[in-house]
Design a protein around this motif. Structure first.
Motif, short mmCIF file in Angstrom:
data_model
loop_
_atom_site.label_atom_id
_atom_site.label_comp_id
_atom_site.label_asym_id
_atom_site.label_seq_id
_atom_site.Cartn_x
_atom_site.Cartn_y
_atom_site.Cartn_z
N LEU A 42 0.71 -1.13 -0.05
CA LEU A 42 0.06 -0.03 -0.32
C LEU A 42 0.97 0.92 -0.06
CD1 LEU A 42 -2.92 -0.63 2.53
CD2 LEU A 42 -2.99 -0.41 0.06
N THR A 43 0.61 2.22 -0.58
CA THR A 43 0.60 3.65 -0.96
C THR A 43 0.88 4.13 0.50
OG1 THR A 43 -0.56 4.98 -0.77
CG2 THR A 43 0.66 4.02 -3.07
N ASP A 44 1.64 5.33 1.33
CA ASP A 44 1.50 5.09 2.64
C ASP A 44 0.55 5.97 3.00
OD1 ASP A 44 4.89 4.23 3.11
OD2 ASP A 44 5.58 6.64 2.49
N SER A 45 0.15 7.57 1.65
CA SER A 45 -1.38 7.57 2.32
C SER A 45 -2.40 6.50 2.98
CB SER A 45 -1.60 9.14 0.86
OG SER A 45 -1.46 8.54 0.33
N ALA A 46 -2.56 5.46 1.66
CA ALA A 46 -3.57 4.62 2.02
C ALA A 46 -3.04 3.96 3.37
CB ALA A 46 -2.76 3.38 0.70
N LYS A 47 -2.27 3.35 3.66
CA LYS A 47 -1.53 2.94 4.93
C LYS A 47 -2.08 3.66 6.15
CE LYS A 47 2.25 0.61 3.08
NZ LYS A 47 4.53 0.38 3.87
N PRO A 69 -8.26 -7.27 0.11
CA PRO A 69 -8.57 -6.89 -1.44
C PRO A 69 -9.46 -5.31 -1.29
CG PRO A 69 -7.62 -9.49 -1.55
CD PRO A 69 -8.25 -9.23 -0.38
N MET A 70 -10.68 -5.96 -0.88
CA MET A 70 -11.12 -4.45 -1.45
C MET A 70 -10.85 -4.00 0.11
SD MET A 70 -14.30 -3.06 -2.61
CE MET A 70 -15.00 -5.14 -3.43
N LEU A 71 -10.62 -4.21 1.38
CA LEU A 71 -10.21 -2.99 2.66
C LEU A 71 -9.04 -2.03 1.72
CD1 LEU A 71 -10.34 -1.72 4.75
CD2 LEU A 71 -9.37 -3.04 6.15
N GLN A 72 -8.48 -2.76 0.29
CA GLN A 72 -7.41 -2.27 0.15
C GLN A 72 -7.85 -0.78 -0.76
OE1 GLN A 72 -4.97 -5.58 -1.14
NE2 GLN A 72 -3.82 -5.97 1.06
N MET A 73 -8.26 -1.46 -1.53
CA MET A 73 -8.91 -0.45 -3.07
C MET A 73 -10.24 0.13 -1.97
SD MET A 73 -10.88 -3.08 -5.69
CE MET A 73 -11.01 -4.74 -4.85
N VAL A 74 -10.57 0.33 -0.91
CA VAL A 74 -10.79 1.32 -0.50
C VAL A 74 -9.59 2.43 0.22
CG1 VAL A 74 -12.59 2.63 2.02
CG2 VAL A 74 -13.04 0.02 0.88
N CYS A 75 -8.74 2.03 0.97
CA CYS A 75 -7.76 2.46 1.14
C CYS A 75 -6.82 3.58 -0.24
CB CYS A 75 -6.68 1.60 2.24
SG CYS A 75 -7.71 1.33 3.63
N GLU A 76 -6.98 3.00 -0.72
CA GLU A 76 -6.28 3.32 -1.93
C GLU A 76 -7.38 4.97 -2.48
OE1 GLU A 76 -2.99 3.96 -2.83
OE2 GLU A 76 -2.12 1.71 -1.65
N SER A 77 -8.46 4.08 -2.87
CA SER A 77 -9.32 5.55 -3.00
C SER A 77 -9.53 6.24 -2.13
CB SER A 77 -10.86 4.66 -3.45
OG SER A 77 -9.99 3.25 -3.94
N ASN A 83 -5.44 13.19 -1.69
CA ASN A 83 -4.47 14.39 -2.27
C ASN A 83 -5.21 15.05 -3.16
OD1 ASN A 83 -1.91 14.26 -3.06
ND2 ASN A 83 -1.96 12.88 -5.08
N ALA A 84 -5.85 14.22 -4.14
CA ALA A 84 -6.68 15.33 -5.40
C ALA A 84 -8.12 16.32 -5.05
CB ALA A 84 -7.43 14.32 -5.73
N VAL A 85 -8.44 16.38 -3.35
CA VAL A 85 -8.44 17.67 -2.73
C VAL A 85 -7.40 18.40 -2.58
CG1 VAL A 85 -9.50 18.26 -0.51
CG2 VAL A 85 -10.19 16.08 -1.55
N LYS A 86 -6.52 18.19 -1.24
CA LYS A 86 -5.03 18.93 -1.68
C LYS A 86 -4.97 19.45 -2.73
CE LYS A 86 -0.75 18.43 0.53
NZ LYS A 86 0.24 17.85 1.02
N LYS A 87 -5.03 19.11 -4.21
CA LYS A 87 -4.39 19.53 -4.93
C LYS A 87 -5.10 20.07 -5.67
CE LYS A 87 -0.28 16.76 -5.71
NZ LYS A 87 1.00 17.92 -5.82
N CYS A 88 -6.30 20.68 -5.83
CA CYS A 88 -7.52 20.98 -5.85
C CYS A 88 -7.65 22.69 -5.32
CB CYS A 88 -9.02 20.44 -5.78
SG CYS A 88 -8.95 19.18 -7.49
#
Length: 154
Positions: A42-47, A69-77, A83-88
């Protein structure tokens, strides 16, 4: 075109099997997830997201070993959404006209990751409306490993 999702057997039993369809007496009954260490890939932010929600999902008795696997998808999403909110916010704060295509890109990423997170989170009952559709299987204590002594469908 896809039909409705299948109703879990234990929910059919609780509701009285109104459709009179056959009940699956051999539905999988996976063990609860006891090791809540975030997966290494997992990416650091997903962790960070994993650390925020995994314990709560296990405490609610909806997190099993098959759900990783489903929880991993939740975390990455969720991490991508944050991250996108921050960039916006950064792009809007700059107010630069030359940045408009960049703002559109991050708005699109924000929208897509929000939809992905919501779809995956509903599988865990992570909204008030989604919780009304969740029923847990009675597995006893979280640390029980003796599944042979349990037979809920006889």
């Amino acid at each position: 075109m896809a039909g409705r999702n299948r109703k879990p057997t234990h929910l059919k039993i609780v509701e009285g099997n109104k459709g009179k369809r056959a009940i699956n007496g051999q539905e999988p009954d996976p063990d609860y997830l006891n090791d809540l260490t975030p997966p290494e890939f997992l990416t650091d932010s997903a962790k960070v997201v994993w650390e925020e929600i995994a314990q709560n999902l296990r405490d609610a008795r909806v997190l099993t070993v098959l759900d990783i696997p489903m929880l991993q998808m939740v975390c990455e999403s969720v991490a991508t959404y944050r991250n996108a909110v921050k960039k916006c916010e950064e792009r809007h704060a700059k107010g630069s006209i030359g940045e408009s295509s960049s703002i559109g890109y991050w708005e699109m990423i924000k929208s897509m990751s929000f939809k992905q997170a919501m779809a995956a989170m509903q599988q865990f009952g992570m909204s008030p409306a989604a919780r009304t559709r969740i029923a847990i299987q009675p597995q006893g204590e979280l640390d029980l490993g003796d599944k042979e002594s349990k037979n809920y469908f006889t």
